[in-house]
Enzyme design. Structure first.
Site, PDB file in Angstrom:
ATOM      1  N   ARG A  59      16.706   8.606  37.901  1.00 12.19           N
ATOM      2  CA  ARG A  59      16.841   8.503  36.448  1.00 12.19           C
ATOM      3  C   ARG A  59      16.187   9.679  35.732  1.00 12.19           C
ATOM      4  O   ARG A  59      16.222   9.735  34.508  1.00 12.19           O
ATOM      5  CB  ARG A  59      16.126   7.245  36.003  1.00 12.19           C
ATOM      6  CG  ARG A  59      17.005   6.179  35.389  1.00 12.19           C
ATOM      7  CD  ARG A  59      16.044   5.103  35.024  1.00 12.19           C
ATOM      8  NE  ARG A  59      16.444   4.043  34.219  1.00 12.19           N
ATOM      9  CZ  ARG A  59      17.054   2.928  34.608  1.00 12.19           C
ATOM     10  NH1 ARG A  59      17.506   2.789  35.806  1.00 12.19           N
ATOM     11  NH2 ARG A  59      17.239   1.959  33.774  1.00 12.19           N
ATOM     12  N   ARG A  83      16.738 -11.327  30.138  1.00 13.87           N
ATOM     13  CA  ARG A  83      15.710 -10.330  30.407  1.00 13.87           C
ATOM     14  C   ARG A  83      14.930  -9.994  29.147  1.00 13.87           C
ATOM     15  O   ARG A  83      15.508  -9.829  28.080  1.00 13.87           O
ATOM     16  CB  ARG A  83      16.352  -9.055  30.983  1.00 13.87           C
ATOM     17  CG  ARG A  83      16.502  -9.098  32.493  1.00 13.87           C
ATOM     18  CD  ARG A  83      17.369  -7.998  33.036  1.00 13.87           C
ATOM     19  NE  ARG A  83      17.044  -6.659  32.553  1.00 13.87           N
ATOM     20  CZ  ARG A  83      17.671  -5.551  32.941  1.00 13.87           C
ATOM     21  NH1 ARG A  83      18.643  -5.632  33.840  1.00 13.87           N
ATOM     22  NH2 ARG A  83      17.340  -4.381  32.459  1.00 13.87           N
ATOM     23  N   ARG A 113      15.934   1.811  25.057  1.00 16.15           N
ATOM     24  CA  ARG A 113      16.350   2.179  26.419  1.00 16.15           C
ATOM     25  C   ARG A 113      17.507   3.168  26.387  1.00 16.15           C
ATOM     26  O   ARG A 113      17.573   4.077  27.220  1.00 16.15           O
ATOM     27  CB  ARG A 113      16.745   0.920  27.206  1.00 16.15           C
ATOM     28  CG  ARG A 113      15.521   0.117  27.686  1.00 16.15           C
ATOM     29  CD  ARG A 113      15.879  -1.314  28.022  1.00 16.15           C
ATOM     30  NE  ARG A 113      16.905  -1.429  29.036  1.00 16.15           N
ATOM     31  CZ  ARG A 113      17.659  -2.503  29.208  1.00 16.15           C
ATOM     32  NH1 ARG A 113      17.527  -3.555  28.440  1.00 16.15           N
ATOM     33  NH2 ARG A 113      18.573  -2.514  30.161  1.00 16.15           N
ATOM     34  N   ARG A 132      23.754 -10.993  28.304  1.00 16.25           N
ATOM     35  CA  ARG A 132      23.542 -11.051  29.762  1.00 16.25           C
ATOM     36  C   ARG A 132      22.593 -12.184  30.162  1.00 16.25           C
ATOM     37  O   ARG A 132      21.594 -12.432  29.528  1.00 16.25           O
ATOM     38  CB  ARG A 132      22.941  -9.726  30.264  1.00 16.25           C
ATOM     39  CG  ARG A 132      22.482  -9.815  31.736  1.00 16.25           C
ATOM     40  CD  ARG A 132      22.208  -8.489  32.351  1.00 16.25           C
ATOM     41  NE  ARG A 132      21.382  -7.642  31.532  1.00 16.25           N
ATOM     42  CZ  ARG A 132      21.294  -6.320  31.696  1.00 16.25           C
ATOM     43  NH1 ARG A 132      21.973  -5.729  32.652  1.00 16.25           N
ATOM     44  NH2 ARG A 132      20.516  -5.613  30.903  1.00 16.25           N
ATOM     45  N   LYS A 151      26.446  -1.113  35.904  1.00 12.36           N
ATOM     46  CA  LYS A 151      26.061  -0.543  37.212  1.00 12.36           C
ATOM     47  C   LYS A 151      25.761  -1.643  38.230  1.00 12.36           C
ATOM     48  O   LYS A 151      26.248  -1.617  39.356  1.00 12.36           O
ATOM     49  CB  LYS A 151      24.812   0.355  37.072  1.00 12.36           C
ATOM     50  CG  LYS A 151      24.979   1.521  36.130  1.00 12.36           C
ATOM     51  CD  LYS A 151      23.712   2.373  36.063  1.00 12.36           C
ATOM     52  CE  LYS A 151      22.507   1.650  35.503  1.00 12.36           C
ATOM     53  NZ  LYS A 151      22.623   1.235  34.084  1.00 12.36           N
TER      54      LYS A 151
END
Ligand code: AP5
Ligand code: MG
Length: 216
Positions: A90, A162, A173, A129, A15
């Site tokens: 969300r 992160r 998540r 990431r 996203k």
């Protein structure tokens, strides 16, 4: 009328990557609720402290604070022509709140690109990431590495992993996403706004399909 695009999809599907590209092409502001929380965390605000306790566990920050933060962000001048919302809404309560607040901002949700990929891909993407400390530019050690290891191409700041990209937090998540965010898929499908996209392709291919779909 202003234009508002909501990007929907599971953690790590891309996203933020697509929102940034789309923002550059359209001139619409890119608003990522996760980036806003991380900015608050970096600046050690009260909101940042609160958000951290939820984010580290892979849970959602309560609706009321999240909605207030987004409303404040949407009222800034760079959103006058609209925005690309990445990670908000969300929950059904956030979607209802957004609908109401956009009336005040001279618009409505125009389109909801919904990007999907298998769980194995989501885990691979989040685990590799790297995120830029200064402005949240997004890299991947394998799929999109920075030119100089450890340094953001755009602003030269350090890149970091992160806290919530640890495998067990990612799994949590994804579960939270399935339980609390999935209802929005039907909500926007019923409203005739959902655009379904295969996010397992390469970045450029997802971008291409996304742009073609939005142009229609
Ligand atoms: P948030 O920061 O929004 O995280 P998320 O939704 O879980 O999504 P991600 O940012 O992890 O993934 P992404 O889809 O943006 O993927 P990206 O482009 O980076 O939220 C974090 C936390 O904040 C939440 O858990 C919650 O606690 C809180 N929060 C946020 N919003 C909230 C809300 N509305 N309400 C309540 N709480 C909220 O890509 C991932 C990786 O893959 C990158 O390395 C990238 O380079 C790579 N990549 C991207 N696309 C491709 C591709 N096509 N091929 C190969 N690699 C790719
Ligand atoms: Mg993101």
């Amino acid at each position: 009328m202003a234009t508002y695009i909501v990007l929907l999809g599971p953690p790590g599907v891309g996203k933020g990557t697509q929102a940034r590209i789309l923002s550059e092409k359209t001139g619409l502001a890119h608003i990522s609720s996760g980036d806003l929380f991380r900015e608050n965390l970096k600046n050690e605000t009260e909101l940042g402290q609160l958000a951290k306790s939820y984010m580290d566990r892979g849970e959602l920050v309560p609706d009321d604070v999240t909605i207030r933060m987004i409303r404040a962000r949407l009222s800034r001048p760079d959103c006058e022509t609209g925005a690309i919302l990445d990670g908000f809404p969300r929950t059904p309560a956030q979607a209802t709140a957004l609908e109401k607040m956009l009336v005040d901002f001279n618009g409505e949700v125009n389109a909801v690109p919904y990007i999907t990929a298998d769980e194995a891909i989501l885990v691979e993407r989040t685990s590799g990431r790297w995120t830029c400390r200064a402005h949240g530019h997004i890299y991947h050690e394998k799929f999109n590495p920075p030119k100089k290891a450890g340094i953001c191409d755009v602003d030269g700041s350090e890149v970091y992993q992160r806290e919530d990209d640890k495998a067990e937090t990612v799994t949590k998540r994804i579960r939270v996403y399935l339980e609390q965010t999935m209802p929005l898929v039907d909500y926007y499908r019923n409203a005739g706004k959902l655009i379904e996209l295969d996010g397992s392709q390469a970045v450029e291919d997802v971008t291409k399909v996304l742009q073609e779909a939005l142009a229609r």
